[in-house]
Design a protein around this motif. Sequence first.
Motif, mmCIF file in Angstrom:
data_model
loop_
_atom_site.group_PDB
_atom_site.id
_atom_site.type_symbol
_atom_site.label_atom_id
_atom_site.label_comp_id
_atom_site.label_asym_id
_atom_site.label_seq_id
_atom_site.Cartn_x
_atom_site.Cartn_y
_atom_site.Cartn_z
ATOM 1 N N LEU A 132 8.385 16.423 -7.067
ATOM 2 C CA LEU A 132 6.994 16.802 -7.012
ATOM 3 C C LEU A 132 6.068 15.551 -6.376
ATOM 4 C CD1 LEU A 132 4.555 18.792 -6.573
ATOM 5 C CD2 LEU A 132 4.417 18.954 -8.919
ATOM 6 N N GLU A 133 6.257 14.465 -7.262
ATOM 7 C CA GLU A 133 5.651 13.398 -7.374
ATOM 8 C C GLU A 133 6.126 12.748 -5.777
ATOM 9 O OE1 GLU A 133 4.765 9.215 -9.639
ATOM 10 O OE2 GLU A 133 6.334 10.389 -9.987
ATOM 11 N N THR A 134 7.328 12.700 -5.461
ATOM 12 C CA THR A 134 7.943 11.970 -4.309
ATOM 13 C C THR A 134 7.285 12.545 -3.032
ATOM 14 O OG1 THR A 134 9.836 11.443 -5.381
ATOM 15 C CG2 THR A 134 10.061 11.331 -3.155
ATOM 16 N N VAL A 135 7.328 13.866 -3.081
ATOM 17 C CA VAL A 135 6.825 14.616 -1.698
ATOM 18 C C VAL A 135 5.362 14.383 -1.709
ATOM 19 C CG1 VAL A 135 6.629 16.789 -0.552
ATOM 20 C CG2 VAL A 135 8.670 16.178 -1.848
ATOM 21 N N GLU A 136 4.441 14.371 -2.648
ATOM 22 C CA GLU A 136 3.140 14.088 -2.682
ATOM 23 C C GLU A 136 2.763 12.688 -2.267
ATOM 24 O OE1 GLU A 136 1.833 14.890 -6.804
ATOM 25 O OE2 GLU A 136 0.965 16.748 -6.385
ATOM 26 N N LEU A 172 0.846 -1.173 0.184
ATOM 27 C CA LEU A 172 0.208 0.123 -0.091
ATOM 28 C C LEU A 172 0.932 1.147 -0.049
ATOM 29 C CD1 LEU A 172 -2.455 -0.988 2.576
ATOM 30 C CD2 LEU A 172 -2.824 -1.021 0.326
ATOM 31 N N ALA A 173 2.176 1.152 0.030
ATOM 32 C CA ALA A 173 2.991 2.217 0.284
ATOM 33 C C ALA A 173 3.294 3.039 -0.964
ATOM 34 C CB ALA A 173 4.272 1.966 1.042
ATOM 35 N N ARG A 174 2.989 4.135 -1.238
ATOM 36 C CA ARG A 174 3.556 4.842 -2.248
ATOM 37 C C ARG A 174 5.032 5.607 -2.217
ATOM 38 N NH1 ARG A 174 -1.039 6.591 -0.017
ATOM 39 N NH2 ARG A 174 -3.283 6.426 -1.180
ATOM 40 N N LEU A 207 -0.905 11.596 13.523
ATOM 41 C CA LEU A 207 -0.828 12.967 13.826
ATOM 42 C C LEU A 207 -1.328 13.655 12.575
ATOM 43 C CD1 LEU A 207 0.107 15.363 15.768
ATOM 44 C CD2 LEU A 207 2.343 15.200 14.653
ATOM 45 N N PHE A 208 -0.896 13.256 11.372
ATOM 46 C CA PHE A 208 -1.177 14.146 9.965
ATOM 47 C C PHE A 208 -2.455 13.624 9.457
ATOM 48 C CE2 PHE A 208 3.293 13.011 10.667
ATOM 49 C CZ PHE A 208 3.816 14.420 11.286
ATOM 50 N N ARG A 209 -3.208 12.664 9.968
ATOM 51 C CA ARG A 209 -4.455 11.984 9.301
ATOM 52 C C ARG A 209 -5.467 13.085 9.149
ATOM 53 N NH1 ARG A 209 -6.384 6.932 12.313
ATOM 54 N NH2 ARG A 209 -4.508 6.288 11.425
ATOM 55 N N GLY A 210 -5.805 13.300 7.808
ATOM 56 C CA GLY A 210 -6.898 14.216 7.583
ATOM 57 C C GLY A 210 -6.445 15.628 7.419
ATOM 58 N N GLN A 211 -5.079 15.876 7.937
ATOM 59 C CA GLN A 211 -4.705 17.339 7.792
ATOM 60 C C GLN A 211 -4.069 17.782 6.618
ATOM 61 O OE1 GLN A 211 -5.475 19.200 10.878
ATOM 62 N NE2 GLN A 211 -6.637 17.155 11.285
ATOM 63 N N PRO A 212 -4.125 19.212 6.543
ATOM 64 C CA PRO A 212 -3.527 19.656 5.262
ATOM 65 C C PRO A 212 -1.879 19.462 5.336
ATOM 66 C CG PRO A 212 -4.872 21.292 6.139
ATOM 67 C CD PRO A 212 -4.689 20.198 7.229
ATOM 68 N N TRP A 213 -1.374 19.173 4.264
ATOM 69 C CA TRP A 213 0.098 19.152 3.945
ATOM 70 C C TRP A 213 0.455 19.999 2.987
ATOM 71 C CZ3 TRP A 213 3.485 14.960 6.497
ATOM 72 C CH2 TRP A 213 4.808 15.368 6.039
ATOM 73 N N VAL A 214 1.076 21.073 3.229
ATOM 74 C CA VAL A 214 1.448 22.185 2.232
ATOM 75 C C VAL A 214 2.570 21.551 1.395
ATOM 76 C CG1 VAL A 214 2.138 24.321 1.615
ATOM 77 C CG2 VAL A 214 0.541 24.173 3.403
ATOM 78 N N ASP A 247 0.792 9.040 2.176
ATOM 79 C CA ASP A 247 1.433 7.866 2.852
ATOM 80 C C ASP A 247 1.056 8.033 4.473
ATOM 81 O OD1 ASP A 247 1.712 5.803 0.983
ATOM 82 O OD2 ASP A 247 3.677 5.992 1.089
ATOM 83 N N VAL A 248 1.114 9.280 4.827
ATOM 84 C CA VAL A 248 0.833 9.443 6.379
ATOM 85 C C VAL A 248 -0.416 9.978 6.382
ATOM 86 C CG1 VAL A 248 3.402 10.154 6.596
ATOM 87 C CG2 VAL A 248 1.778 12.083 6.161
ATOM 88 N N GLU A 249 -1.262 9.792 5.313
ATOM 89 C CA GLU A 249 -2.814 10.285 5.305
ATOM 90 C C GLU A 249 -3.002 11.558 5.734
ATOM 91 O OE1 GLU A 249 -5.526 6.998 7.194
ATOM 92 O OE2 GLU A 249 -3.424 6.603 8.132
ATOM 93 N N ALA A 250 -2.140 12.483 4.819
ATOM 94 C CA ALA A 250 -2.409 13.957 4.853
ATOM 95 C C ALA A 250 -3.090 14.220 3.603
ATOM 96 C CB ALA A 250 -1.177 14.670 5.145
#
Length: 364
Positions: free
Chosen positions: A157-161, A7-9, A138-145, A166-169
């Motif tokens: 860009l793809e790697t950081v996305e 499941l890991a991206r 901690l990051f579940r459902g939270q914005p990740w800028v 993967d941390v559900e942000a």
Amino acid sequence: MSISHDLARTPSPVLIIGTGLLGASIGLALMQRGVEVLLSDISPSALALAADYGAGRALADGDQPVLVVVAVPPEIAADAVAEQLRRWPDAVVTDVTSVKAQIVRALIEEGADLDRYLGSHPMAGRERGGPISARADLFRGQPWVIAEHKHVTAHALETVERLALDVEAVPVHLDPVQHDRAVALISHVPQVVATLLAGRLVDGTPSQISLAGQGLRDTTRIAASDPGLWLQILAANSDEVTSVLRALRDDLDAMIHDLEDVDRAGARREITELFIAGNTGVRRIPGKHGTDAEFSTTIVFVDDRPGELARLFAEIGEIGVNIEDLRLEHSPKAEFGLAEVSVLPERIEELTKALKERGWRLSR
């Protein structure tokens, strides 16, 4: 519970520089996905503690990370990013500090390889720091800028996305200046206001402080944050923060002027307009990220004994209504607490009726 690597991206391994709250939480979340996580920290004890908690293992000779996450204080973030870009010429490097434009400017001045750098900022945290406070969710459902700049490659860009997902942000794309302007308004200035308000309590008498209720707790909660860290954040984003503070100062001056002569013609109207502006601003804060829905609330009296809150949640689940937001209040020595439950407006009548039928006492 471990989540399958399938499941890991995010590609393995990921190196995290700094094992404080954010770094260790990212490690925990990625490890649950089956991603190999490497850890590095100038503090051996922090590194060992993060590893003991399951956030990853210490970086070793021969390791070759494909992604480096720099999670260090703002004042050393640019130097740390530049160092990692030099050390790992094939890796994408991101940082998770709360100020972005200053880092990009510093890297440009240094001539760093910006093709492989892309700053980011998870909009999540806690008042307590360190690996002991880390949480995988901690990051579940939270914005990740994701702070895109003109030099970044599609691969970076793809790697950081993928990391954010993967941390559900929830990835949100802003350029560095837009990011800094946004966090000044929704994070940095609120911290200043909460801190200054809490500072006024120093002069309060014990009898005055004993009257404190939930309103004061709500407005000063974040004042317990680390002063040293916040000094660095505010210094790095001083232009944007002072811009918002000046506007806030104008509003405070207007309120003071009106209260000094509340019988002056127009004073009451001006005070009311300031409150109405506050009402409007609160309604703009989403109850859940990505929605502007307004919820209906009911307040449930919950007896102060083990298992009652869990029973309330279970019965709301049995009724089939989703809790959109929740706030708890409990005064010391009180025999009950209050659970303010927010749901979609079209479900509030059904919920209150069903709760009353099950014997719960509601205030509205």
